[in-house]
Design a protein around this motif. Structure first.
Motif, PDB file in Angstrom:
ATOM      1  N   VAL A  94       0.825  -1.212   0.000  1.00 22.87           N
ATOM      2  CA  VAL A  94       0.000   0.000   0.000  1.00 22.87           C
ATOM      3  C   VAL A  94       0.863   1.268   0.000  1.00 22.87           C
ATOM      4  O   VAL A  94       0.577   2.231  -0.708  1.00 22.87           O
ATOM      5  CB  VAL A  94      -0.971  -0.012   1.210  1.00 22.87           C
ATOM      6  N   TYR A  95       1.944   1.244   0.798  1.00 27.06           N
ATOM      7  CA  TYR A  95       2.722   2.478   0.933  1.00 27.06           C
ATOM      8  C   TYR A  95       3.872   2.601  -0.071  1.00 27.06           C
ATOM      9  O   TYR A  95       4.635   3.548  -0.029  1.00 27.06           O
ATOM     10  CB  TYR A  95       3.198   2.630   2.387  1.00 27.06           C
ATOM     11  N   ILE A  96       3.962   1.648  -0.982  1.00 25.39           N
ATOM     12  CA  ILE A  96       4.952   1.785  -2.060  1.00 25.39           C
ATOM     13  C   ILE A  96       4.315   2.649  -3.150  1.00 25.39           C
ATOM     14  O   ILE A  96       3.136   2.477  -3.476  1.00 25.39           O
ATOM     15  CB  ILE A  96       5.327   0.399  -2.650  1.00 25.39           C
ATOM     16  N   LYS A  97       5.076   3.554  -3.714  1.00 22.51           N
ATOM     17  CA  LYS A  97       4.549   4.435  -4.752  1.00 22.51           C
ATOM     18  C   LYS A  97       4.137   3.613  -5.990  1.00 22.51           C
ATOM     19  O   LYS A  97       4.781   2.616  -6.309  1.00 22.51           O
ATOM     20  CB  LYS A  97       5.641   5.435  -5.157  1.00 22.51           C
ATOM     21  N   ALA A  98       3.085   4.053  -6.650  1.00 18.67           N
ATOM     22  CA  ALA A  98       2.618   3.336  -7.845  1.00 18.67           C
ATOM     23  C   ALA A  98       3.751   3.245  -8.866  1.00 18.67           C
ATOM     24  O   ALA A  98       4.469   4.217  -9.073  1.00 18.67           O
ATOM     25  CB  ALA A  98       1.426   4.059  -8.440  1.00 18.67           C
ATOM     26  N   THR A  99       3.910   2.079  -9.490  1.00 12.92           N
ATOM     27  CA  THR A  99       4.998   1.916 -10.456  1.00 12.92           C
ATOM     28  C   THR A  99       4.770   2.731 -11.717  1.00 12.92           C
ATOM     29  O   THR A  99       5.602   3.501 -12.131  1.00 12.92           O
ATOM     30  CB  THR A  99       5.205   0.429 -10.848  1.00 12.92           C
ATOM     31  N   ASP A 100       3.604   2.569 -12.317  1.00 11.81           N
ATOM     32  CA  ASP A 100       3.337   3.432 -13.458  1.00 11.81           C
ATOM     33  C   ASP A 100       1.874   3.849 -13.600  1.00 11.81           C
ATOM     34  O   ASP A 100       1.570   4.739 -14.362  1.00 11.81           O
ATOM     35  CB  ASP A 100       3.860   2.838 -14.768  1.00 11.81           C
ATOM     36  N   GLY A 101       1.004   3.223 -12.842  1.00 12.60           N
ATOM     37  CA  GLY A 101      -0.412   3.594 -12.924  1.00 12.60           C
ATOM     38  C   GLY A 101      -0.686   4.868 -12.160  1.00 12.60           C
ATOM     39  O   GLY A 101       0.147   5.343 -11.380  1.00 12.60           O
ATOM     40  N   LYS A 102      -1.846   5.436 -12.385  1.00 12.82           N
ATOM     41  CA  LYS A 102      -2.228   6.619 -11.627  1.00 12.82           C
ATOM     42  C   LYS A 102      -2.836   6.219 -10.287  1.00 12.82           C
ATOM     43  O   LYS A 102      -2.744   6.916  -9.311  1.00 12.82           O
ATOM     44  CB  LYS A 102      -3.263   7.421 -12.425  1.00 12.82           C
ATOM     45  N   TRP A 103      -3.494   5.034 -10.311  1.00  9.64           N
ATOM     46  CA  TRP A 103      -4.217   4.574  -9.129  1.00  9.64           C
ATOM     47  C   TRP A 103      -3.820   3.145  -8.795  1.00  9.64           C
ATOM     48  O   TRP A 103      -3.760   2.300  -9.676  1.00  9.64           O
ATOM     49  CB  TRP A 103      -5.725   4.603  -9.373  1.00  9.64           C
ATOM     50  N   LYS A 104      -3.605   2.917  -7.503  1.00 10.52           N
ATOM     51  CA  LYS A 104      -3.336   1.552  -7.044  1.00 10.52           C
ATOM     52  C   LYS A 104      -4.628   0.969  -6.484  1.00 10.52           C
ATOM     53  O   LYS A 104      -5.371   1.669  -5.796  1.00 10.52           O
ATOM     54  CB  LYS A 104      -2.274   1.562  -5.937  1.00 10.52           C
ATOM     55  N   PHE A 105      -4.858  -0.289  -6.794  1.00 11.49           N
ATOM     56  CA  PHE A 105      -6.072  -0.961  -6.318  1.00 11.49           C
ATOM     57  C   PHE A 105      -5.729  -2.201  -5.512  1.00 11.49           C
ATOM     58  O   PHE A 105      -4.865  -2.990  -5.924  1.00 11.49           O
ATOM     59  CB  PHE A 105      -6.953  -1.378  -7.505  1.00 11.49           C
ATOM     60  N   PHE A 106      -6.415  -2.353  -4.398  1.00  8.69           N
ATOM     61  CA  PHE A 106      -6.298  -3.573  -3.593  1.00  8.69           C
ATOM     62  C   PHE A 106      -7.703  -4.136  -3.426  1.00  8.69           C
ATOM     63  O   PHE A 106      -8.581  -3.459  -2.889  1.00  8.69           O
ATOM     64  CB  PHE A 106      -5.673  -3.270  -2.229  1.00  8.69           C
ATOM     65  N   ILE A 107      -7.898  -5.325  -3.932  1.00  5.14           N
ATOM     66  CA  ILE A 107      -9.232  -5.927  -3.874  1.00  5.14           C
ATOM     67  C   ILE A 107      -9.177  -7.132  -2.930  1.00  5.14           C
ATOM     68  O   ILE A 107      -8.439  -8.085  -3.184  1.00  5.14           O
ATOM     69  CB  ILE A 107      -9.693  -6.365  -5.286  1.00  5.14           C
ATOM     70  N   ILE A 108      -9.903  -7.045  -1.836  1.00  5.50           N
ATOM     71  CA  ILE A 108      -9.891  -8.120  -0.840  1.00  5.50           C
ATOM     72  C   ILE A 108     -11.153  -8.969  -0.997  1.00  5.50           C
ATOM     73  O   ILE A 108     -12.266  -8.457  -0.903  1.00  5.50           O
ATOM     74  CB  ILE A 108      -9.834  -7.561   0.596  1.00  5.50           C
ATOM     75  N   GLU A 109     -10.948 -10.262  -1.245  1.00  2.00           N
ATOM     76  CA  GLU A 109     -12.098 -11.136  -1.473  1.00  2.00           C
ATOM     77  C   GLU A 109     -11.845 -12.549  -0.970  1.00  2.00           C
ATOM     78  O   GLU A 109     -10.788 -13.102  -1.271  1.00  2.00           O
ATOM     79  CB  GLU A 109     -12.417 -11.192  -2.976  1.00  2.00           C
TER      80      GLU A 109
END
Ligand SMILES: [Zn+2]
Length: 318
Positions: free
Chosen positions: A116-131
């Protein structure tokens, strides 16, 4: 917007309004029964926010599906979209005893927090989907709470759950709930007709049994296909008595539609065998095509299938 998602107009509206107004919460819970499009919506949402082709704050349209971001997300190779689930838990397990658990544990959430706290590699938005979020342990929820209280920038966490029973209020109060309704039968039927070329009648039948779930409808669909695979292996594994063949064709030839469907599904199976052994199966493929034509031209379904099944049995087992 979100044209890949069947129905769920309310959920789509909530998300597209938030995107348009640039008021995007940092965490959601997508709640609803299986097969209602929750995961697909999460993926489409990730694509929409990261898509480079259009400015979605201005245009009311879904992701382009062609830019490199959309393509990476679709193929599961986008570095800033993380699916936090049982598979991931097994993948990061250090010991055999940590695998195959029935709950999502704290270790998995700690793993997520590192990302979560690592800067996005190249996307504008980081997503974490918990399921499935309802399967998290209390320790895991408490751990997640810290992230929800100090949300990192340009990061969206989506919890996917069937119900909220086991989800603490402290979590629910920090996420935006988006409800997913069971799908209308007519939408499921249309989907089956389009994806599997089913007749309207057969698609309607399956949709009626699917309880508003695409996943359940597809399982029922696969069962039907398996039924015909079994029939195929019976017809091609040993010489059968004519009486036995007639019983089989009678059970399949309930009406014209189901006879045509059976021939189409058997043709798919036969084609696989044909690719391995063209000499042996070429005549059968031809016979299947001919039978389908006869059925479409109003020939008696039982007669056509009697004839077809006897032919298949004699050609493969003479
Ligand atoms: Zn795109």
């Amino acid at each position: 917007m979100f044209e890949k998602i069947i129905a769920q107009e309310k959920a789509k509206k909530i998300l597209s309004e938030q995107i348009k107004n640039n008021k995007i919460p940092h965490a959601y819970i997508f709640m609803g029964e299986e097969g209602t499009g929750k995961m697909l919506t999460a993926i489409e949402f990730a694509k929409t926010l990261n898509c480079t082709i259009n400015d979605y704050t201005k245009i009311d349209a879904g992701p382009c599906n062609h830019c490199s971001f959309c393509k990476h997300i679709d193929s599961g190779t986008f570095p800033d979209l993380h699916i936090i689930n049982f598979e991931k838990q097994d993948e990061i397990a250090e010991k055999e005893s940590e695998k195959g658990k029935t709950k999502l544990g704290i270790k998995l959430i700690r793993y997520m927090q590192e990302k979560v706290y690592i800067k996005a590699t190249d996307g504008k938005w980081k997503f974490f989907i918990i399921e499935p979020a309802e399967k998290m342990t209390i320790e895991a929820f408490n751990c997640l709470l810290k992230t929800l209280e100090e949300p990192p920038d340009n990061t969206i966490i989506i919890l996917i759950a069937k119900h909220k029973e086991t989800i603490p209020v402290t979590i629910l109060s920090r996420v935006q709930t988006v409800a997913f309704q069971p799908l209308p039968n007519i939408k499921i039927s249309e989907y089956l007709q389009e994806k599997y070329s089913l007749s309207k009648e057969n698609a309607d039948k399956i949709a009626d049994m699917a309880d508003g779930s695409i996943e359940k409808a597809e399982r029922l669909m696969v069962n039907t296909q398996n039924e015909y695979s079994v029939l195929w292996s019976e017809l091609t594994s040993k010489k059968l008595a004519v009486a036995d063949i007639l019983i089989k064709s009678k059970s399949v030839a309930k009406d014209r539609e189901s006879a045509i469907e059976a021939v189409s599904i058997i043709t798919e199976t036969a084609t696989k065998f044909f690719r391995q052994n063209p000499a042996k199966y070429a005549n059968i493929i031809e016979k299947l095509a001919e039978s389908k034509r006869y059925l479409e031209q109003n020939a008696n379904p039982t007669n056509v299938l009697d004839n077809l099944f006897m032919y298949i049995n004699s050609k493969t087992k003479s």
